[in-house]
Design an enzyme around this catalytic site. Sequence first.
Site, short mmCIF file in Angstrom:
data_model
loop_
_atom_site.label_atom_id
_atom_site.label_comp_id
_atom_site.label_asym_id
_atom_site.label_seq_id
_atom_site.Cartn_x
_atom_site.Cartn_y
_atom_site.Cartn_z
N HIS A 17 0.85 -1.20 0.00
CA HIS A 17 0.00 0.00 0.00
C HIS A 17 0.88 1.25 0.00
CE1 HIS A 17 -2.89 -2.74 2.43
NE2 HIS A 17 -3.39 -2.65 1.22
N LYS A 41 -17.26 -7.21 8.72
CA LYS A 41 -15.89 -7.75 8.73
C LYS A 41 -15.31 -7.75 10.13
CE LYS A 41 -13.52 -7.18 4.28
NZ LYS A 41 -12.41 -6.48 3.63
N ARG A 90 -1.61 -6.48 -8.28
CA ARG A 90 -0.50 -7.38 -7.97
C ARG A 90 -0.37 -8.52 -8.95
NH1 ARG A 90 -2.49 -8.02 -1.87
NH2 ARG A 90 -4.39 -7.87 -3.07
N SER A 127 -2.37 -7.81 3.20
CA SER A 127 -2.68 -7.60 4.62
C SER A 127 -3.03 -8.93 5.28
CB SER A 127 -3.86 -6.63 4.77
OG SER A 127 -3.49 -5.34 4.37
P1 ADP Z 1 -9.51 -4.68 0.55
O1 ADP Z 1 -9.21 -5.33 1.85
O2 ADP Z 1 -10.69 -3.75 0.59
O3 ADP Z 1 -9.47 -5.58 -0.64
P2 ADP Z 1 -6.84 -3.77 0.67
O4 ADP Z 1 -6.68 -2.87 1.84
O5 ADP Z 1 -6.32 -5.13 0.78
O6 ADP Z 1 -8.35 -3.69 0.27
O7 ADP Z 1 -6.19 -3.12 -0.62
C1 ADP Z 1 -6.45 -1.81 -1.03
C2 ADP Z 1 -5.71 -1.55 -2.32
O8 ADP Z 1 -4.32 -1.80 -2.13
C3 ADP Z 1 -6.12 -2.41 -3.50
O9 ADP Z 1 -6.06 -1.64 -4.67
C4 ADP Z 1 -5.06 -3.46 -3.56
O10 ADP Z 1 -4.88 -3.99 -4.86
C5 ADP Z 1 -3.86 -2.67 -3.13
N1 ADP Z 1 -2.81 -3.53 -2.59
C6 ADP Z 1 -2.94 -4.48 -1.65
N2 ADP Z 1 -1.74 -5.09 -1.42
C7 ADP Z 1 -0.86 -4.50 -2.26
C8 ADP Z 1 0.53 -4.70 -2.53
N3 ADP Z 1 1.26 -5.63 -1.94
N4 ADP Z 1 1.10 -3.89 -3.44
C9 ADP Z 1 0.36 -2.93 -4.05
N5 ADP Z 1 -0.94 -2.72 -3.87
C10 ADP Z 1 -1.55 -3.49 -2.98
#
Ligand code: ADP
Length: 151
Positions: A17, A41, A90, A127
């Site tokens: 992120h 959630k 990703r 995450s």
């Molecule tokens: P959700 O839980 O609502 O799916 P996330 O918080 O996991 O959202 O992800 C939010 C955004 O961050 C999404 O666009 C996701 O593709 C991006 N993202 C998640 N992990 C990565 C990563 N390792 N590298 C780049 N972008 C990421």
Amino acid sequence: MKRALFPGSFDPITNGHYDIIKRGVKLFDEVVVAIGINADKNYMFSLEERKNFIEKAFENNEKVKVVTYEGLTVDFCESIDAKFILRGLRNPADFEFEKAIAHTNRKLSKIETVFLLTAAKTSFISSSIVRDVIRHKGDYTLLVPESVLVK
Ligand code: ADP
């Protein structure tokens, strides 16, 4: 002002992120990191903790704002005058998932979704994997910004 919304759960923010936000501020005047509130959630970190982690990680960057929101992402974008949604990609699974959401959002509004390919060195991070490592008392220091480590 070109404002982009970067929506997600950020439970917790990861280096993936972080990379997208850092690169996003080069493209937009402001990146609003928006933590979506979903009552169904179960989160590992409270909303306040998740917000603090992101605020601390970007405390020296005035182009990054952190907010929480409920409801439809496009409605929230309109309420803060953000014409863009920023998302990270990703892998092909992300692409398929994001494609459907972006098409839907375009049907509902004029908001454009801008995708950035993740940096190779953080593309494996999610995450949910970070939460697993934390749960099992593993070393997660290389996966998240320093602000997540200070508890
Ligand atoms: P959700 O839980 O609502 O799916 P996330 O918080 O996991 O959202 O992800 C939010 C955004 O961050 C999404 O666009 C996701 O593709 C991006 N993202 C998640 N992990 C990565 C990563 N390792 N590298 C780049 N972008 C990421």
